[in-house]
Design a protein around this motif. Structure first.
Motif, PDB file in Angstrom:
ATOM      1  N   UNK A 131       0.832  -1.204   0.000  1.00  0.00           N
ATOM      2  CA  UNK A 131       0.000   0.000   0.000  1.00  0.00           C
ATOM      3  C   UNK A 131       0.867   1.256   0.000  1.00  0.00           C
ATOM      4  N   UNK A 132       0.244   2.367  -0.338  1.00  0.00           N
ATOM      5  CA  UNK A 132       0.956   3.634  -0.283  1.00  0.00           C
ATOM      6  C   UNK A 132       1.351   3.920   1.159  1.00  0.00           C
ATOM      7  N   UNK A 133       2.597   4.339   1.355  1.00  0.00           N
ATOM      8  CA  UNK A 133       3.109   4.607   2.695  1.00  0.00           C
ATOM      9  C   UNK A 133       3.521   6.060   2.828  1.00  0.00           C
ATOM     10  N   UNK A 134       3.368   6.593   4.029  1.00  0.00           N
ATOM     11  CA  UNK A 134       3.878   7.930   4.308  1.00  0.00           C
ATOM     12  C   UNK A 134       4.559   7.933   5.677  1.00  0.00           C
ATOM     13  N   UNK A 135       5.698   8.583   5.736  1.00  0.00           N
ATOM     14  CA  UNK A 135       6.455   8.707   6.982  1.00  0.00           C
ATOM     15  C   UNK A 135       6.828  10.179   7.157  1.00  0.00           C
ATOM     16  N   UNK A 136       6.470  10.729   8.320  1.00  0.00           N
ATOM     17  CA  UNK A 136       6.716  12.140   8.608  1.00  0.00           C
ATOM     18  C   UNK A 136       7.894  12.301   9.556  1.00  0.00           C
ATOM     19  N   UNK A 137       8.670  13.339   9.338  1.00  0.00           N
ATOM     20  CA  UNK A 137       9.722  13.747  10.265  1.00  0.00           C
ATOM     21  C   UNK A 137       9.527  15.231  10.542  1.00  0.00           C
ATOM     22  N   UNK A 138       9.379  15.601  11.796  1.00  0.00           N
ATOM     23  CA  UNK A 138       9.204  17.015  12.123  1.00  0.00           C
ATOM     24  C   UNK A 138      10.461  17.557  12.788  1.00  0.00           C
ATOM     25  N   UNK A 139      10.671  18.855  12.635  1.00  0.00           N
ATOM     26  CA  UNK A 139      11.874  19.503  13.142  1.00  0.00           C
ATOM     27  C   UNK A 139      11.523  20.576  14.158  1.00  0.00           C
ATOM     28  N   UNK A 140      12.507  20.918  14.961  1.00  0.00           N
ATOM     29  CA  UNK A 140      12.480  22.099  15.805  1.00  0.00           C
ATOM     30  C   UNK A 140      13.900  22.641  15.843  1.00  0.00           C
ATOM     31  N   UNK A 141      14.126  23.683  16.612  1.00  0.00           N
ATOM     32  CA  UNK A 141      15.442  24.312  16.616  1.00  0.00           C
ATOM     33  C   UNK A 141      16.534  23.348  17.056  1.00  0.00           C
ATOM     34  N   UNK A 142      16.281  22.584  18.098  1.00  0.00           N
ATOM     35  CA  UNK A 142      17.295  21.667  18.602  1.00  0.00           C
ATOM     36  C   UNK A 142      17.592  20.556  17.607  1.00  0.00           C
TER      37      UNK A 142
END
Length: 343
Positions: free
Chosen positions: A271-282
């Motif tokens: 199936x279609x897959x999605x993986x998220x990576x979020x950022x902050x200053x550190x």
């Protein structure tokens, strides 16, 4: 002592040490090597890629043979056909002026069965494909600065000099991002509902930037948060924020999205897959520290012309095995252990 361990991307980094560590050039202790002052072997400029960073981390010898000595084996272009076709369709889909021609152009009928399968899956994938496109196939030339939050130097590129062991002015990391999209804040909150996004993090931010990478022939990285592609792309976008028309972009507004597009049928279908990576200053400071340290290792190895073989080959199918010396190393190791086993 370096605040970031060698080849251990998962180890925590004290981001407050980052700038001082860079200025002191304590990364790996390479700047203190006496041979560096005697071996001015660097070219006038050094252009790297994400793949080069990955290759050097796994096998410095392979990096030398592939990147510096250009020892490459021809590959079957059919392996890239599906990816090119899907990316072409996505480029048409990205802009209103081209989207209207998508059906009339008959592009879909020219796609291979695997590419059609991927396109049909993406047609049902509304979120990322419907956001306003900031750029498609966006190329960048990332120039690292000692402080990740500083603007890149506008001074002319200078050659790396042996007497200046810490010069990074002529080192660039080149790459191309599949798509940059403006991600509405509402969508960001929905995606981050389980990530404890605080009010302070999103205050005053009306849009985020989604760095989207479409995966057709390759898998999504096993550790996307520490993958070199994730780290370098996020740094490139943040450094170019003014050029992208987003001078007030904050690290908290940057998100990386890997989309695994299903193109195979039968037993290999997924199936279609999605993986998220979020950022902050550190996190962005840590990304900068890791990339900087890796680049300094490559610079030092290039000056010294010392590209070590790993103890064990990370790729038993590597075409460079017959010429890199790993087979002789493995043979010698087996000869040394054989008497012990006989005893």
């Amino acid at each position: 002592m370096s605040p970031w361990p060698d080849n251990q991307l998962n180890e925590p980094l004290d981001a407050s040490l980052a700038t001082e560590a860079f200025k002191a050039r304590v990364a790996s202790g390479l700047a203190a090597h006496p041979a560096l002052a005697e071996t001015p072997l660097m070219p006038e400029s050094l252009t790297l890629s994400v793949d080069a960073l990955k290759t050097f981390g796994k096998c410095p010898k392979k990096y030398e043979l592939q990147t510096l000595k250009r020892m490459r084996w021809p590959s079957d272009t059919r392996n890239f056909t599906v990816g090119r076709q899907v990316h072409k369709w996505l480029d048409y889909q990205a802009y209103p002026s081209l989207k209207s021609d998508l059906q009339s152009s008959g592009l879909f009928n020219t796609l291979s069965p695997d590419a059609k399968r991927g396109v049909l899956a993406l047609a049902q994938y509304a979120p990322a494909t419907s956001w306003p496109v900031l750029a498609s196939e966006w190329g960048f030339n990332l120039k690292l600065t000692p402080d990740f939050d500083a603007a890149p130097s506008q001074a002319p590129v200078q050659a790396l000099q042996a007497q200046d062991l810490t010069a990074m002015d002529s080192v660039f990391i080149r790459g191309r991002i599949d798509r940059l999209a403006l991600m509405p804040l509402a969508a960001r909150k929905l995606r981050e509902a389980s990530q404890d996004t605080t009010q302070n993090e999103t205050q005053g931010v009306t849009n985020g930037v989604a760095i989207i990478d479409w995966k057709t022939g390759t898998a999504i990285p096993k550790s996307p948060e520490t993958d070199w592609q994730t780290l370098v792309y996020a740094l490139a976008v943040y450094q170019a924020r003014a050029a992208l028309g987003l001078p007030d972009l904050r690290p908290e507004a940057i998100r990386f999205l890997y989309v695994g597009i299903p193109v195979r049928a039968g037993a290999y279908a997924a199936p279609l897959q999605e993986v998220w990576v979020h950022f902050d200053t550190q996190k962005l400071a840590r990304a900068h520290a890791l990339v900087w340290a890796q680049v300094e290792r490559i610079v030092a190895a290039t000056r010294l012309q010392q590209f070590a073989l790993p103890q064990r080959c990370p790729d038993k199918w590597c075409a460079l095995r017959p010429v890199c010396g790993i087979e002789a190393q493995e043979f010698n190791a087996s000869e040394q252990t054989a008497p012990e086993q006989r005893d």
